[in-house]
Design a protein around this motif. Sequence first.
Motif, PDB file in Angstrom:
ATOM      1  N   THR A 186       0.818  -1.207   0.000  1.00 30.99           N
ATOM      2  CA  THR A 186       0.000   0.000   0.000  1.00 30.99           C
ATOM      3  C   THR A 186       0.858   1.265   0.000  1.00 30.99           C
ATOM      4  O   THR A 186       0.337   2.371   0.035  1.00 30.99           O
TER       5      THR A 186
ATOM      6  N   GLY B  55       4.228  13.067   8.814  1.00 31.89           N
ATOM      7  CA  GLY B  55       3.274  12.664   7.774  1.00 31.89           C
ATOM      8  C   GLY B  55       3.891  12.219   6.463  1.00 31.89           C
ATOM      9  O   GLY B  55       3.229  12.202   5.435  1.00 31.89           O
ATOM     10  N   LEU B  56       5.169  11.836   6.497  1.00 32.97           N
ATOM     11  CA  LEU B  56       5.819  11.469   5.235  1.00 32.97           C
ATOM     12  C   LEU B  56       6.017   9.961   5.088  1.00 32.97           C
ATOM     13  O   LEU B  56       6.644   9.500   4.145  1.00 32.97           O
TER      14      LEU B  56
ATOM     15  N   THR C  39       6.253   5.959   9.919  1.00 34.59           N
ATOM     16  CA  THR C  39       5.539   4.919  10.668  1.00 34.59           C
ATOM     17  C   THR C  39       5.012   3.837   9.727  1.00 34.59           C
ATOM     18  O   THR C  39       5.106   2.641  10.017  1.00 34.59           O
TER      19      THR C  39
ATOM     20  N   ARG D 172      -0.142  12.765   5.067  1.00 35.09           N
ATOM     21  CA  ARG D 172      -1.278  12.658   5.982  1.00 35.09           C
ATOM     22  C   ARG D 172      -2.355  13.685   5.598  1.00 35.09           C
ATOM     23  O   ARG D 172      -3.537  13.381   5.548  1.00 35.09           O
TER      24      ARG D 172
HETATM   25  P1  ADP Z   1       5.074   9.757   9.703  1.00 36.04           P
HETATM   26  O1  ADP Z   1       5.241   8.578  10.608  1.00 36.04           O
HETATM   27  O2  ADP Z   1       6.287  10.026   8.862  1.00 36.04           O
HETATM   28  O3  ADP Z   1       4.598  10.986  10.404  1.00 36.04           O
HETATM   29  P2  ADP Z   1       2.972   8.142   8.606  1.00 36.04           P
HETATM   30  O4  ADP Z   1       3.735   6.904   8.300  1.00 36.04           O
HETATM   31  O5  ADP Z   1       2.114   8.123   9.805  1.00 36.04           O
HETATM   32  O6  ADP Z   1       3.935   9.394   8.664  1.00 36.04           O
HETATM   33  O7  ADP Z   1       2.116   8.515   7.318  1.00 36.04           O
HETATM   34  C1  ADP Z   1       0.985   9.361   7.352  1.00 36.04           C
HETATM   35  C2  ADP Z   1      -0.104   8.787   6.495  1.00 36.04           C
HETATM   36  O8  ADP Z   1       0.277   8.833   5.133  1.00 36.04           O
HETATM   37  C3  ADP Z   1      -0.388   7.317   6.792  1.00 36.04           C
HETATM   38  O9  ADP Z   1      -1.766   7.091   6.708  1.00 36.04           O
HETATM   39  C4  ADP Z   1       0.332   6.572   5.696  1.00 36.04           C
HETATM   40  O10 ADP Z   1      -0.303   5.359   5.370  1.00 36.04           O
HETATM   41  C5  ADP Z   1       0.274   7.548   4.554  1.00 36.04           C
HETATM   42  N1  ADP Z   1       1.468   7.440   3.699  1.00 36.04           N
HETATM   43  C6  ADP Z   1       2.675   7.978   3.946  1.00 36.04           C
HETATM   44  N2  ADP Z   1       3.527   7.710   2.944  1.00 36.04           N
HETATM   45  C7  ADP Z   1       2.836   6.999   2.031  1.00 36.04           C
HETATM   46  C8  ADP Z   1       3.154   6.435   0.758  1.00 36.04           C
HETATM   47  N3  ADP Z   1       4.376   6.585   0.207  1.00 36.04           N
HETATM   48  N4  ADP Z   1       2.197   5.738   0.119  1.00 36.04           N
HETATM   49  C9  ADP Z   1       0.967   5.612   0.643  1.00 36.04           C
HETATM   50  N5  ADP Z   1       0.592   6.138   1.821  1.00 36.04           N
HETATM   51  C10 ADP Z   1       1.512   6.815   2.519  1.00 36.04           C
END
Ligand code: ADP
Length: 446
Positions: free
Chosen positions: A112, A147-148, A151, A310
Amino acid sequence: MEESKKIWNALLSEIATRISTVSYEMWFSKIEPLTISYNKLVVVAPLRNYKAMLAKEYHNDILFALAQLNTYINDVIVITPDEKSDYDHVQPVKEIESDASMLFNSNYTFDTFVVGTSNQIAYAAAQAVAKDPGNLHNPLFIYGGVGLGKTHIMHAIGNYILHDNPRANICYVTTEQFVNDFVESIKNNKDSEQNRKFRDKYRKLDVFFLDDVQFLIGKTGTQEALFHTFNDLYQTGKQIVISSDRHPKELSFLEERLRSRFQCGLTCDVTHPDIETRIAILQKKAYSKKFNISQALIYFIAEKIDSNIRELEGALSKVIFYCQLYNIESADSIDIVKTALKDDIDVTSHALSIDTIVEATSEYFNIPKNEIVGKKKMKNIVFARQIAIYLTNDMLGLPLATIGRYFGYGDHTTIIYTRNKIAEMEKKDTLTAMQIRDIKNIVEKR
Ligand code: ADP
Ligand code: MG
């Protein structure tokens, strides 16, 4: 107080810290806890929309909040009032062995995740680690803004490893949880049972994920504990994956020895996604939610929301929600999107978009927009289309493939041809040059 109510209230206070007040009021304040079924909390939402929204948009927040609570409840089931009777005779089951797969969000997988220039190195490194933990990049340190996808990548590794080996001893914690765990362990005296539990929990792991390590700021005791945990795991070849909002070098509040440990494996970043990646993410999310939205609107949202993924997801969810609310089958008009996103994007100042250019071209040649992006071969329509393509490339500098897809061409050779042709005409033909200037003027006035 009933147990379900107690847990729901505790959950609400956690959730309130994770989401905006508006979303909280809108989605959570009208939910009532009903009962506990096995190790799931059952709650009742007044309308079907709530159910869909909570399941789709807030499930992560709910799971994370649950993880903070340290309870045997591992999920929340949202039902509508008419489903209440299904739960008349259920029994709670406590003390179900914690299951590692519960730690990871099943939606956060490699499949995903959309790969683009902003994250391809982190993605490749994560896959390598998932396939062969402990051997290639240890620790794997992923850093980048909020939000990148940090996680998401960590969960993807976790899901992959558990899929390969369901018995793997894995632990994923946020730094906050790790700090809490540590604080709990030293509450009493140093050699207490708790203290041993903490050591055992972390030092017996095969894979250790620590998310958002920047929150170790000011926690010197926990830093020390992490240092020992790290060494134990590292020396026995166990995989460590850490994320942070910045490069280890910039975690200046950490002791030098910890910072240098973090850098002895592979450090890679995730950066802001380019427009192509943003488009691909929106397409993928819309598809997975079975939501019909026109290509033009996907471009529009992707152009307007460039802060992080995000927010991008949030914007799409709002549009979906808006359409559900008003029973709109598919999002195909710009007005729907503008209304749904009125708080998120500046809809009054027309920031430049393909849409604006197509609109201006349409107005100038008096040809409907859908014909400009359509397939009709009439000479005047084709010419207007070519001008719009030329201007899109000239004024927005979008990748040719992106422009190609917008105008419905499978490959971008047509776009290159068109761009060169109109550029040539602009030089040689004063009428064309004037038309281009006029349309640019219209675009710029918007
Ligand atoms: P971070 O931990 O860097 O703050 P997250 O992993 O929580 O960011 O990501 C924020 C949201 O964006 C999540 O719902 C995640 O599934 C989505 N997301 C981030 N990068 C991608 C990607 N490359 N492809 C699809 N969804 C992504
Ligand atoms: Mg994160």
